[in-house]
Write a protein that holds these residues in place. Sequence first.
Motif, PDB file in Angstrom:
ATOM      1  N   ARG A  87       0.827  -1.207   0.000  1.00 15.80           N
ATOM      2  CA  ARG A  87       0.000   0.000   0.000  1.00 15.80           C
ATOM      3  C   ARG A  87       0.863   1.259   0.000  1.00 15.80           C
ATOM      4  NH1 ARG A  87      -2.841  -1.309   4.001  1.00 15.80           N
ATOM      5  NH2 ARG A  87      -1.776  -0.110   5.621  1.00 15.80           N
ATOM      6  N   ALA A  88       1.971   1.238   0.752  1.00 13.47           N
ATOM      7  CA  ALA A  88       2.861   2.402   0.795  1.00 13.47           C
ATOM      8  C   ALA A  88       3.472   2.672  -0.575  1.00 13.47           C
ATOM      9  CB  ALA A  88       3.959   2.181   1.831  1.00 13.47           C
ATOM     10  N   ALA A  89       3.886   1.622  -1.282  1.00 12.68           N
ATOM     11  CA  ALA A  89       4.462   1.803  -2.618  1.00 12.68           C
ATOM     12  C   ALA A  89       3.414   2.304  -3.602  1.00 12.68           C
ATOM     13  CB  ALA A  89       5.070   0.485  -3.107  1.00 12.68           C
ATOM     14  N   LEU A  90       2.190   1.815  -3.477  1.00 11.36           N
ATOM     15  CA  LEU A  90       1.115   2.283  -4.349  1.00 11.36           C
ATOM     16  C   LEU A  90       0.815   3.762  -4.092  1.00 11.36           C
ATOM     17  CD1 LEU A  90      -1.233  -0.804  -3.999  1.00 11.36           C
ATOM     18  CD2 LEU A  90       0.016  -0.149  -6.056  1.00 11.36           C
ATOM     19  N   GLN A  91       0.792   4.146  -2.842  1.00  7.34           N
ATOM     20  CA  GLN A  91       0.537   5.548  -2.513  1.00  7.34           C
ATOM     21  C   GLN A  91       1.679   6.438  -2.988  1.00  7.34           C
ATOM     22  OE1 GLN A  91      -0.095   5.192   1.727  1.00  7.34           O
ATOM     23  NE2 GLN A  91      -2.282   4.784   1.497  1.00  7.34           N
ATOM     24  N   GLU A  92       2.901   5.952  -2.864  1.00  7.35           N
ATOM     25  CA  GLU A  92       4.075   6.714  -3.299  1.00  7.35           C
ATOM     26  C   GLU A  92       4.053   6.963  -4.804  1.00  7.35           C
ATOM     27  OE1 GLU A  92       8.720   5.583  -4.041  1.00  7.35           O
ATOM     28  OE2 GLU A  92       7.811   4.861  -2.180  1.00  7.35           O
ATOM     29  N   THR A  93       3.670   5.951  -5.559  1.00  9.66           N
ATOM     30  CA  THR A  93       3.701   6.054  -7.022  1.00  9.66           C
ATOM     31  C   THR A  93       2.404   6.602  -7.613  1.00  9.66           C
ATOM     32  OG1 THR A  93       2.905   3.777  -7.226  1.00  9.66           O
ATOM     33  CG2 THR A  93       5.311   4.117  -7.214  1.00  9.66           C
TER      34      THR A  93
END
Length: 255
Positions: free
Chosen positions: A46-52
Amino acid sequence: MTRFSANLGFLWTDLALPDAIRAAKVAGFDAVEFHWPYAVDAAEVRAALQETGLPVLGLNTRRGDVAAGENGLAALPGREAEARAAIDEALAYAQAVGAGAVHVMAGRAEGAEARRTFLENLRHACAAAGPDRIILIEPLNPWDAPGYFLSRTEQAAEIIAEIGSPNLRLMFDCYHVGRTEGDVMGRLRALFPVIGHIQFAAIPDRGAPDHGDLDFAPVFAEIAALGWQKPLGAEYKVSGATEDSLGWLRSLARV
């Protein structure tokens, strides 16, 4: 322009899943999708999705005992408890990462009892998913998935019609349809009302879509003409670095 989703079950498999999401963003993909992400903490994904800023389109239910040759559980009589646990797990993970769809894998089975079991498990999946998440079923070709319960698009369409749930849809993989049925364009047109996701790879080697028996430029143009608006899933196998396989991305995005 056509938009694309990177299937991270095949692309950037040398990277940890959060880093693969970041690589897909850098490469220019508009979304991502997963096979079986369960070994990775959903919070990291989820953190990587939010970052990108990339959406995740979907993921699969677990296959079962892969070492024993299992390829899904939902059509296996006597395995209903395991199948429904896998469905519930997939829906929970999808909820945690914001995935819009769950592909319920049928498994290797045949006959009337397998069909009844599959329908009952799909009814459970559709009810558990609720109105905001799609349940997908996908016919797999018999060369890549011998003995798989669901092998042809008309079989899937009959099941979708019989269940009659608005959140049960067809995963239309141009590669599998092309290998088994041949008429990808015709099947796309005929099945468009029940399609929930579209994937692609070269026919017959399942490589990048810049070669093979099917010219994807007119296929993607036809998909756009039909009114499809979501990203198309790049689910192809690479040999070597994923970046080296992406020459098609710019040219086919202009379709």
